[in-house]
Design a protein around this motif. Sequence first.
Motif, PDB file in Angstrom:
ATOM      1  N   ARG A 185       0.953  -1.114   0.191  1.00 32.49           N
ATOM      2  CA  ARG A 185       0.031   0.038   0.143  1.00 32.49           C
ATOM      3  C   ARG A 185       0.910   1.190  -0.106  1.00 32.49           C
ATOM      4  O   ARG A 185       0.758   2.174  -0.785  1.00 32.49           O
ATOM      5  CB  ARG A 185      -0.893  -0.087   1.236  1.00 32.49           C
ATOM      6  CG  ARG A 185      -1.943   1.069   1.102  1.00 32.49           C
ATOM      7  CD  ARG A 185      -3.206   0.848   1.847  1.00 32.49           C
ATOM      8  NE  ARG A 185      -4.371   1.629   1.435  1.00 32.49           N
ATOM      9  CZ  ARG A 185      -4.519   2.820   1.789  1.00 32.49           C
ATOM     10  NH1 ARG A 185      -3.927   3.355   2.879  1.00 32.49           N
ATOM     11  NH2 ARG A 185      -5.576   3.673   1.472  1.00 32.49           N
ATOM     12  N   SER A 186       2.040   1.222   0.798  1.00 33.72           N
ATOM     13  CA  SER A 186       2.758   2.471   0.944  1.00 33.72           C
ATOM     14  C   SER A 186       3.412   2.643  -0.669  1.00 33.72           C
ATOM     15  O   SER A 186       3.679   3.716  -0.965  1.00 33.72           O
ATOM     16  CB  SER A 186       3.997   2.240   1.772  1.00 33.72           C
ATOM     17  OG  SER A 186       4.968   1.282   1.521  1.00 33.72           O
ATOM     18  N   VAL A 187       3.663   1.488  -1.284  1.00 35.55           N
ATOM     19  CA  VAL A 187       4.382   1.605  -2.992  1.00 35.55           C
ATOM     20  C   VAL A 187       3.370   2.046  -3.699  1.00 35.55           C
ATOM     21  O   VAL A 187       3.439   3.038  -4.572  1.00 35.55           O
ATOM     22  CB  VAL A 187       4.955   0.258  -3.218  1.00 35.55           C
ATOM     23  CG1 VAL A 187       5.170   0.287  -4.739  1.00 35.55           C
ATOM     24  CG2 VAL A 187       6.138  -0.013  -2.480  1.00 35.55           C
ATOM     25  N   VAL A 188       1.952   1.679  -3.795  1.00 34.05           N
ATOM     26  CA  VAL A 188       1.061   2.114  -4.549  1.00 34.05           C
ATOM     27  C   VAL A 188       0.334   3.307  -4.225  1.00 34.05           C
ATOM     28  O   VAL A 188       0.020   4.202  -5.170  1.00 34.05           O
ATOM     29  CB  VAL A 188      -0.143   0.961  -4.569  1.00 34.05           C
ATOM     30  CG1 VAL A 188      -1.199   1.226  -5.492  1.00 34.05           C
ATOM     31  CG2 VAL A 188       0.401  -0.474  -5.228  1.00 34.05           C
ATOM     32  N   GLU A 189       0.450   3.814  -2.917  1.00 24.59           N
ATOM     33  CA  GLU A 189      -0.511   4.957  -2.679  1.00 24.59           C
ATOM     34  C   GLU A 189      -0.048   6.219  -3.414  1.00 24.59           C
ATOM     35  O   GLU A 189      -0.684   7.014  -3.858  1.00 24.59           O
ATOM     36  CB  GLU A 189      -0.225   5.269  -1.219  1.00 24.59           C
ATOM     37  CG  GLU A 189      -1.468   6.018  -0.667  1.00 24.59           C
ATOM     38  CD  GLU A 189      -1.605   6.167   0.600  1.00 24.59           C
ATOM     39  OE1 GLU A 189      -2.425   6.692   1.305  1.00 24.59           O
ATOM     40  OE2 GLU A 189      -0.566   5.442   1.511  1.00 24.59           O
ATOM     41  N   PRO A 190       1.227   6.456  -3.617  1.00 26.23           N
ATOM     42  CA  PRO A 190       1.825   7.797  -4.204  1.00 26.23           C
ATOM     43  C   PRO A 190       0.985   7.813  -5.823  1.00 26.23           C
ATOM     44  O   PRO A 190       0.670   8.903  -6.174  1.00 26.23           O
ATOM     45  CB  PRO A 190       3.163   7.862  -4.253  1.00 26.23           C
ATOM     46  CG  PRO A 190       3.694   6.958  -3.180  1.00 26.23           C
ATOM     47  CD  PRO A 190       2.464   6.027  -3.129  1.00 26.23           C
ATOM     48  N   THR A 191       1.066   6.908  -6.510  1.00 28.16           N
ATOM     49  CA  THR A 191       0.417   6.385  -7.728  1.00 28.16           C
ATOM     50  C   THR A 191      -1.016   6.832  -7.730  1.00 28.16           C
ATOM     51  O   THR A 191      -1.461   7.443  -8.825  1.00 28.16           O
ATOM     52  CB  THR A 191       0.981   5.170  -8.424  1.00 28.16           C
ATOM     53  OG1 THR A 191       2.264   4.989  -8.247  1.00 28.16           O
ATOM     54  CG2 THR A 191       0.323   4.827  -9.874  1.00 28.16           C
ATOM     55  N   VAL A 192      -1.599   6.298  -6.814  1.00 29.94           N
ATOM     56  CA  VAL A 192      -3.120   6.405  -6.675  1.00 29.94           C
ATOM     57  C   VAL A 192      -3.430   7.943  -6.415  1.00 29.94           C
ATOM     58  O   VAL A 192      -4.593   8.225  -6.828  1.00 29.94           O
ATOM     59  CB  VAL A 192      -3.493   5.184  -5.775  1.00 29.94           C
ATOM     60  CG1 VAL A 192      -5.265   5.675  -5.449  1.00 29.94           C
ATOM     61  CG2 VAL A 192      -3.675   3.878  -6.090  1.00 29.94           C
ATOM     62  N   ASN A 193      -2.505   8.496  -5.715  1.00 29.45           N
ATOM     63  CA  ASN A 193      -3.009   9.951  -5.161  1.00 29.45           C
ATOM     64  C   ASN A 193      -2.946  10.883  -6.597  1.00 29.45           C
ATOM     65  O   ASN A 193      -3.551  11.772  -6.436  1.00 29.45           O
ATOM     66  CB  ASN A 193      -1.881  10.278  -4.132  1.00 29.45           C
ATOM     67  CG  ASN A 193      -2.213   9.766  -2.733  1.00 29.45           C
ATOM     68  OD1 ASN A 193      -3.386   9.252  -2.659  1.00 29.45           O
ATOM     69  ND2 ASN A 193      -1.210   9.799  -2.145  1.00 29.45           N
ATOM     70  N   ARG A 194      -2.165  10.393  -7.524  1.00 29.41           N
ATOM     71  CA  ARG A 194      -2.484  11.289  -8.709  1.00 29.41           C
ATOM     72  C   ARG A 194      -3.521  10.993  -9.605  1.00 29.41           C
ATOM     73  O   ARG A 194      -3.573  11.797 -10.550  1.00 29.41           O
ATOM     74  CB  ARG A 194      -0.890  10.909  -9.616  1.00 29.41           C
ATOM     75  CG  ARG A 194       0.276  11.300  -8.912  1.00 29.41           C
ATOM     76  CD  ARG A 194       1.418  10.981  -9.515  1.00 29.41           C
ATOM     77  NE  ARG A 194       2.689  11.428  -8.977  1.00 29.41           N
ATOM     78  CZ  ARG A 194       3.476  11.973  -9.625  1.00 29.41           C
ATOM     79  NH1 ARG A 194       3.542  12.090 -11.014  1.00 29.41           N
ATOM     80  NH2 ARG A 194       4.710  12.481  -8.706  1.00 29.41           N
ATOM     81  N   LEU A 195      -4.199  10.006  -9.497  1.00 30.03           N
ATOM     82  CA  LEU A 195      -5.419   9.768  -9.929  1.00 30.03           C
ATOM     83  C   LEU A 195      -6.555  11.122  -9.848  1.00 30.03           C
ATOM     84  O   LEU A 195      -6.498  11.548  -8.690  1.00 30.03           O
ATOM     85  CB  LEU A 195      -6.171   8.532  -9.739  1.00 30.03           C
ATOM     86  CG  LEU A 195      -5.473   7.152 -10.009  1.00 30.03           C
ATOM     87  CD1 LEU A 195      -6.085   6.045  -9.315  1.00 30.03           C
ATOM     88  CD2 LEU A 195      -5.134   7.098 -11.713  1.00 30.03           C
ATOM     89  N   PRO A 196      -7.411  11.352 -11.017  1.00 24.34           N
ATOM     90  CA  PRO A 196      -8.380  12.305 -10.850  1.00 24.34           C
ATOM     91  C   PRO A 196      -9.191  12.454  -9.683  1.00 24.34           C
ATOM     92  O   PRO A 196      -9.910  13.515  -9.142  1.00 24.34           O
ATOM     93  CB  PRO A 196      -8.616  12.545 -12.143  1.00 24.34           C
ATOM     94  CG  PRO A 196      -8.640  11.227 -12.739  1.00 24.34           C
ATOM     95  CD  PRO A 196      -7.580  10.379 -12.103  1.00 24.34           C
ATOM     96  N   PHE A 197      -9.547  11.213  -9.207  1.00 26.27           N
ATOM     97  CA  PHE A 197     -10.692  11.299  -8.231  1.00 26.27           C
ATOM     98  C   PHE A 197     -10.178  11.203  -6.726  1.00 26.27           C
ATOM     99  O   PHE A 197      -9.306  10.420  -6.591  1.00 26.27           O
ATOM    100  CB  PHE A 197     -11.722  10.242  -8.679  1.00 26.27           C
ATOM    101  CG  PHE A 197     -11.201   9.051  -8.693  1.00 26.27           C
ATOM    102  CD1 PHE A 197     -10.982   8.708 -10.091  1.00 26.27           C
ATOM    103  CD2 PHE A 197     -10.717   8.181  -7.755  1.00 26.27           C
ATOM    104  CE1 PHE A 197     -10.515   7.292 -10.467  1.00 26.27           C
ATOM    105  CE2 PHE A 197     -10.241   6.665  -8.146  1.00 26.27           C
ATOM    106  CZ  PHE A 197     -10.007   6.391  -9.386  1.00 26.27           C
ATOM    107  N   LYS A 198     -10.563  12.053  -6.061  1.00 23.50           N
ATOM    108  CA  LYS A 198      -9.935  12.010  -4.560  1.00 23.50           C
ATOM    109  C   LYS A 198     -11.176  12.091  -3.460  1.00 23.50           C
ATOM    110  O   LYS A 198     -11.007  12.199  -2.434  1.00 23.50           O
ATOM    111  CB  LYS A 198      -9.333  13.489  -4.465  1.00 23.50           C
ATOM    112  CG  LYS A 198      -8.162  13.400  -5.384  1.00 23.50           C
ATOM    113  CD  LYS A 198      -6.987  14.314  -4.431  1.00 23.50           C
ATOM    114  CE  LYS A 198      -5.597  14.297  -5.418  1.00 23.50           C
ATOM    115  NZ  LYS A 198      -4.789  13.218  -5.706  1.00 23.50           N
ATOM    116  N   ASP A 199     -12.583  11.881  -4.017  1.00 23.91           N
ATOM    117  CA  ASP A 199     -13.504  11.936  -3.288  1.00 23.91           C
ATOM    118  C   ASP A 199     -13.806  10.437  -2.395  1.00 23.91           C
ATOM    119  O   ASP A 199     -12.577   9.782  -2.030  1.00 23.91           O
ATOM    120  CB  ASP A 199     -14.682  12.068  -3.654  1.00 23.91           C
ATOM    121  CG  ASP A 199     -14.859  13.603  -4.335  1.00 23.91           C
ATOM    122  OD1 ASP A 199     -13.946  14.316  -4.226  1.00 23.91           O
ATOM    123  OD2 ASP A 199     -15.668  13.686  -5.350  1.00 23.91           O
TER     124      ASP A 199
END
Length: 72
Positions: free
Chosen positions: A31-45
């Motif tokens: 999760r710590s490796v994947v989280e920075p990539t997922v944070n760049r996705l357009p949806f944050k809700d």
Amino acid sequence: MIKSTLYGGIFFLLPFGIMLMALAKVYEVSRSVVEPTVNRLPFKDVPGPAVADLVAIATLVLLCLLGGRAMR
């Protein structure tokens, strides 16, 4: 009889507990490796945090499948 049942329970639960602890640690690292990539996705809700979990779980499943395939 009780002694053998106790030993049987310990020998079953101990590896199971160790496996769960190891899997939780691997999930945490994934999760710590994947989280920075997922944070760049357009949806944050609402789906934002859930997407990080789903991607981390999918990564773990994929690694397990690849590891199993490599062992063949």
